[in-house]
Enzyme design. Sequence first.
Site, PDB file in Angstrom:
ATOM      1  N   THR A 146      -5.598   1.695  -5.648  1.00 50.29           N
ATOM      2  CA  THR A 146      -5.228   0.274  -5.557  1.00 50.29           C
ATOM      3  C   THR A 146      -5.927  -0.553  -6.635  1.00 50.29           C
ATOM      4  O   THR A 146      -5.319  -1.428  -7.246  1.00 50.29           O
ATOM      5  CB  THR A 146      -5.613  -0.336  -4.193  1.00 50.29           C
ATOM      6  OG1 THR A 146      -5.129   0.491  -3.150  1.00 50.29           O
ATOM      7  CG2 THR A 146      -5.041  -1.733  -4.031  1.00 50.29           C
ATOM      8  N   ASP A 166       1.715  -0.068  -4.923  1.00 46.98           N
ATOM      9  CA  ASP A 166       0.523   0.098  -5.776  1.00 46.98           C
ATOM     10  C   ASP A 166       0.432   1.481  -6.423  1.00 46.98           C
ATOM     11  O   ASP A 166       0.040   1.604  -7.579  1.00 46.98           O
ATOM     12  CB  ASP A 166      -0.778  -0.280  -5.031  1.00 46.98           C
ATOM     13  CG  ASP A 166      -1.082   0.563  -3.800  1.00 46.98           C
ATOM     14  OD1 ASP A 166      -0.229   1.369  -3.371  1.00 46.98           O
ATOM     15  OD2 ASP A 166      -2.200   0.405  -3.254  1.00 46.98           O
ATOM     16  N   GLU A 181       0.813  -1.206   0.000  1.00 45.98           N
ATOM     17  CA  GLU A 181       0.000   0.000   0.000  1.00 45.98           C
ATOM     18  C   GLU A 181       0.858   1.273   0.000  1.00 45.98           C
ATOM     19  O   GLU A 181       1.750   1.427   0.849  1.00 45.98           O
ATOM     20  CB  GLU A 181      -0.939  -0.026   1.219  1.00 45.98           C
ATOM     21  CG  GLU A 181      -1.836   1.190   1.338  1.00 45.98           C
ATOM     22  CD  GLU A 181      -2.717   1.403   0.112  1.00 45.98           C
ATOM     23  OE1 GLU A 181      -3.338   0.439  -0.363  1.00 45.98           O
ATOM     24  OE2 GLU A 181      -2.769   2.546  -0.381  1.00 45.98           O
TER      25      GLU A 181
HETATM   26  C1  GP9 Z   1      -8.807  -0.677   0.286  1.00 45.90           C
HETATM   27  C2  GP9 Z   1      -7.365  -0.621  -0.055  1.00 45.90           C
HETATM   28  C3  GP9 Z   1      -6.904   0.784  -0.222  1.00 45.90           C
HETATM   29  O1  GP9 Z   1      -9.354  -1.949   0.252  1.00 45.90           O
HETATM   30  O2  GP9 Z   1      -7.078  -1.394  -1.147  1.00 45.90           O
HETATM   31  O3  GP9 Z   1      -7.397   1.345  -1.357  1.00 45.90           O
HETATM   32  P1  GP9 Z   1      -6.840   2.710  -1.969  1.00 45.90           P
HETATM   33  O4  GP9 Z   1      -7.516   3.833  -1.241  1.00 45.90           O
HETATM   34  O5  GP9 Z   1      -5.370   2.768  -1.780  1.00 45.90           O
HETATM   35  O6  GP9 Z   1      -7.232   2.623  -3.386  1.00 45.90           O
HETATM   36 MN    MN Z   2      -3.674   1.713  -2.325  1.00 45.81          MN
END
Ligand code: GP9
Ligand code: MN
Length: 412
Positions: A80, A254, A38
Amino acid sequence: DSDELVEIQNYIKANKKEPDEKMFGIAKDRNVIFVSLESTQSFVVNETLNGEELTPYLNDFINESYYFENFYHQTEQGKTSDSEFLVANSLYPLGRGAVFFTHNDNEYNSMQEILRENDYYSATFHANNASFWNRDIIYEAFGVDKFYDLESYDVNEANSTGWGLKDKEYFEQSVDLMKGLPQPFYSYFITLTNHFPFELDEEDKLIDEFDSTSEILNRYVTTIRYQDEALKRFIEKLKESGLYDNSIIVLMGDHYGISQNHNEAMAKFLGKNEITAYDNVQLQRVPFVIHMPGITDEDPKLITDVSGQIDIKPTLLHLLGIDTTEMIQFGNDLFSPDRQSFAVLRNGSFITEKYVSISDVCYDRQTQEVIEAEGACDSYEEKAHSELSFSDKIIYGDLLRFYNEEKMSTGK
Ligand code: GP9
Ligand code: MN
């Protein structure tokens, strides 16, 4: 219509590169353990704060892996979910909105579907509500066999922070869930703790916060450090479980975590006077790591070629020994000897071996200076434009349904 698809197929055919014979199939029948980190940007790699590494484990892991240091995220508003879309399809996400929501009815030929045809089982592990980013619906369309969502995890106040289950707990529980998977499997893990606004319990803070005008960047370094510790535990536990040896482990950031709103603090962190437009593009780099026990630890590589998330699908399929000659995809195998350095960001900026183009201004990648002479970036401009517009046409026109029809009728 289907004529449009023919034009696109011709473009793709003309740009396809042959895989490296030595790499094709090198990881045949291994399990794939793909970790989406993340908001993890490349600037944290091998970086320190007050003498402490931000990512000590990742820094060591890279030394036993192939590490792509000029790898860019190509996401937009879908964050993401856009990165997942890129990995699964080697298509670009949309310039506006999230394709996971807007085009969940389309036909796709996802990584998971292709691997299923090659006797792989696929699973995604993410401790959030299944419907977030429309994942439950789109995973169906992608042919993901099993989604271990929030319901699969034991989540309580004590093991949660910020957006939910802490990464360390998430990985611990995930390995237990993995033990029952049919092999070989393609597994996809999405971390959560290093998510805006980067909140962490005191006990999980392993390094000091940064000191700047941005609370966000100040905390980001601590959640990055925490995520690194969680990753370490994950790999250790994979080793304990016996799943590690016959796997290929892939790590990918990501998208960015620190937006341009924090440029002043970012400049301070990086020891620069300011963050220029050029720096901003450089900050769109995210880590990409391929680790194959018994292979990459014997001969690790630092790869400087320019690449992006679009390239992951053909790269992984070739390592697993799966032919992609007929596939509709915009990326190229990162190990192909003929591949050219190239990445186009979703806003149209692009990076080549020698140049960076930002809002139609062409920069020399070596000197970071604007090239005043006309035309240096021109020959790539068309490629950048074609890639994005052909990919958009496929999505808006749901063109892969024609491809899939043909595939059915010829039995290929
Ligand atoms: C939520 C996580 C975060 O399930 O994948 O999402 P993002 O805000 O980074 O797109
Ligand atoms: Mn993300």
